[in-house]
Design an enzyme around this catalytic site. Structure first.
Site, short mmCIF file in Angstrom:
data_model
loop_
_atom_site.label_atom_id
_atom_site.label_comp_id
_atom_site.label_asym_id
_atom_site.label_seq_id
_atom_site.Cartn_x
_atom_site.Cartn_y
_atom_site.Cartn_z
CD GLU A 21 -1.08 0.75 3.68
OE1 GLU A 21 -1.46 1.43 3.63
OE2 GLU A 21 -1.81 -0.85 4.13
CE LYS A 155 -3.28 1.17 10.81
NZ LYS A 155 -3.79 0.40 9.22
#
Length: 301
Positions: A21, A155
């Site tokens: 990404e 996360k």
């Protein structure tokens, strides 16, 4: 979209390719750490037998396999849009620069014919998501887009239990590498069990192959725990995350601005320790991702 000739040839020949990404470049780390990290990740992927394909959008054109010069420009440029599935048509149509999140990277990787994608951590259900409905587009994408994602878990700023519940609903198998438990990004484990403990890259490649042969749409989520020597103490990092979330709420920051704010704030609160852990876990994920892609290319036939 523009596909780097080396990557196009590798895809056509069935060689291992790993997507990366660009949000981590534009929104995840400060310059020059962002560029150094992106190039280091590409290097690790090459050293482990695969070809890296960093994905970003330049002047409205998706680039599958950004050059080092393009990565440098991304790292320096201000105001690059953070692009998820929702934003993709807008950024393309208005010919802007866009850094792809997990969801947008998955979409573009699938369109290019790339099966594997390495990132740091996925988005998920935010804390209090049962009240706010604040759930990352990443989770929906994982449920429908045919790209295997290798990460260090969701996360740590998220509600991990709600995230796992959502993934179960979407039919996404969550596999941990050499662990029975879900990694929590900055720390190698949590108290949440995963669907399967994989012992080798070849075993994971076989699972991906079986899913594709049965036409079961969606991702296989591979969670690679951060190595113990780079992990942060669980109580310490959770305390700093709580402080960052409190400040975010006081400032009224919401939506897609939450994650960049929190990650940046946590870097500040930890005096850069979280950033160093972030870099180490991405490099660790890159190694495993390249190994899985290499094994998959051998067995795919």
């Amino acid at each position: 979209m523009k596909i780097n000739p080396e990557i196009k040839k590798a895809i056509e020949e069935g060689k291992p390719v790993v997507a990366l990404e660009s949000t981590i470049i534009s929104h995840g780390m400060p310059y020059p750490k962002n560029v150094e990290c992106a190039l280091a990740v590409e290097k690790v992927i090459r050293e482990n037998g695969a070809i890296p394909a960093t994905i970003g959008i330049i002047d409205g054109e998706p680039i599958i396999g950004m050059s080092p010069d393009e990565i440098e420009l991304f790292g320096k440029r201000k105001g690059v849009a953070k692009v998820s599935r929702r934003d993709l048509p807008i950024i393309v149509a208005t010919k802007k620069w866009g850094a792809t999140t997990v969801s947008a990277t998955m979409i573009l990787a699938e369109k290019a014919g790339i099966e594997f994608f390495v990132t740091g951590g996925i988005g998920g259900a935010h804390r209090k998501a049962n009240e706010t409905f604040d759930v990352s587009a990443d989770l929906d994408e994982l449920g429908k887009t045919n790209v295997t994602v290798i990460c260090a878990g969701p996360k740590a700023i998220l509600d991990l239990n709600l995230t796992m519940e959502y993934l179960e609903t979407k039919g996404v198998p969550v596999i941990a590498y050499h662990s029975d438990y879900l990694p929590a990004f900055f720390t190698p484990t949590s108290d949440i069990k995963v669907d399967y403990n994989a012992q080798s890259a070849k075993e994971i490649a076989e699972i991906v192959k079986a899913k594709r042969e049965y036409n079961l749409n969606g991702s296989v989520l591979v969670c690679d725990p951060v190595p113990e020597e780079y992990a942060l103490d669980k109580d310490y990092i959770n305390h700093e995350i709580d402080k960052a979330i409190q400040e975010m709420e006081e400032q009224g920051i919401k939506g897609k601005d939450e994650t960049p704010f929190l990650l940046s704030k946590i870097v500040s609160l930890t005096n850069g320790k979280s950033l160093e852990t972030n870099i180490k876990l991405i490099l660790n994920n890159a190694k495993l991702g390249a190994e899985i892609a290499s094994e998959y290319s051998k067995i795919k036939g």
